[in-house]
Scaffold this active site. Structure first.
Site: not given
Ligand code: IPE
Ligand code: IPE
Ligand code: MG
Length: 256
Positions: A34, A36, A47, A51, A81, A145, A208-209
């Protein structure tokens, strides 16, 4: 008089046990990658740049996992989601996945990585679905792995799918509900045959998960790191493993 537990021999033995525990890496590490978007925003970048940098962190982390002797690494790349994000971002993410599958599988294969995908892959374009199957087949015999990539994955959807399969088996007379146990149920999950994660790491500071491995995480150790995913590297992986080594796992049993 000192109790048995404090004799020099017992202390030495305890010390060895502690060392052995610290030296043995967790068999299965799962990572919620999480941050990116925040990484990109902090640099005034779109964004998608975050990624892209996140993909680099994936390559780095796979190499580190092999070096550190982790047997199984699960990466949460896209949640069920995440389809709710703006279409342009979803297209960027699926584009990166398409590119990753074409550009990286050969190297993963050379490194002895076995790829396995969990999640609802039917929601991806057909060319991606074909490349996923091809990548899994190509790497199926590798043993350095096991890399599990969670794509369009949601823990609740996974549990519902397993429950549906069990209900159908019962209706068809192939299963006696009274004989259903946890092990049999788990064989209906997408992670069948894999060990439960010992350690779940989440980057970006969120705690959180987010619907990740809900069943499988029952006794996982959770480590939340303040690093954004694109910056994740050796020091962070080492820090998480060191924290894991300090944890005392009890599985509900009386502390020994
Ligand atoms: C969780 O991250 C999903 C992935 C890392 C692929 P999110 O950024 O989607 O989660 P929330 O929305 O903050 O809970
Ligand atoms: C994780 O980074 C990648 C995915 C969930 C696909 P985010 O895109 O959720 O980045 P933040 O949480 O908005 O910083
Ligand atoms: Mg995120």
């Amino acid at each position: 008089m000192a109790s048995h537990g404090h004799t020099p021999a017992a202390l030495a033995e305890a010390d060895q046990t502690a060392t052995a525990r610290a030296a043995a890496p967790p068999a299965h590490v799962a990572i919620i990658m999480d941050g990116n978007g925040r990484w990109a925003a902090a640099r005034g970048l779109p964004r998608v740049a975050g990624h892209r940098a996140g993909v680099e962190a994936v390559r780095r982390t796979v190499r580190l996992a092999i070096e550190m002797g982790v047997g199984c690494l699960t990466l949460y790349a896209f949640s069920s989601e995440n389809w709710r994000r703006p279409v342009a971002e979803v297209l960027d993410l699926t584009g990166l996945l398409r590119h990753f599958l074409r550009a990286e599988i050969e190297e993963l294969h050379q490194r002895g990585v076995r790829l396995r995908v969990i999640g609802d892959r039917s929601r991806f374009d057909e060319d991606i679905q074909r490349d996923l199957v091809a990548a899994e087949r190509r790497t199926a015999a590798n043993a350095n792995l096991t890399l599990v990539v969670a794509l369009s994955y949601g823990g609740r959807a996974e549990i519902v799918a397993a429950a549906r399969a069990v209900a159908e088996a019962a209706l068809a007379g192939r299963l006696d509900p009274a004989r259903l146990d946890e092990a049999a149920f788990a064989r209906g999950l997408s992670t069948a045959g894999l060990p439960d994660p010992d350690l779940i790491i989440r980057t970006s500071g969120e705690q959180r998960l987010s619907n990740f491995l809900l069943w499988q995480s029952a006794y996982a150790e959770l480590v939340f790191l303040d690093v954004l995913w694109p910056d994740f590297g050796q020091p962070h992986f080492a820090e998480a493993l060191a924290e894991f080594a300090r944890r005392e796992r009890r599985f509900g049993a009386r502390p020994g």
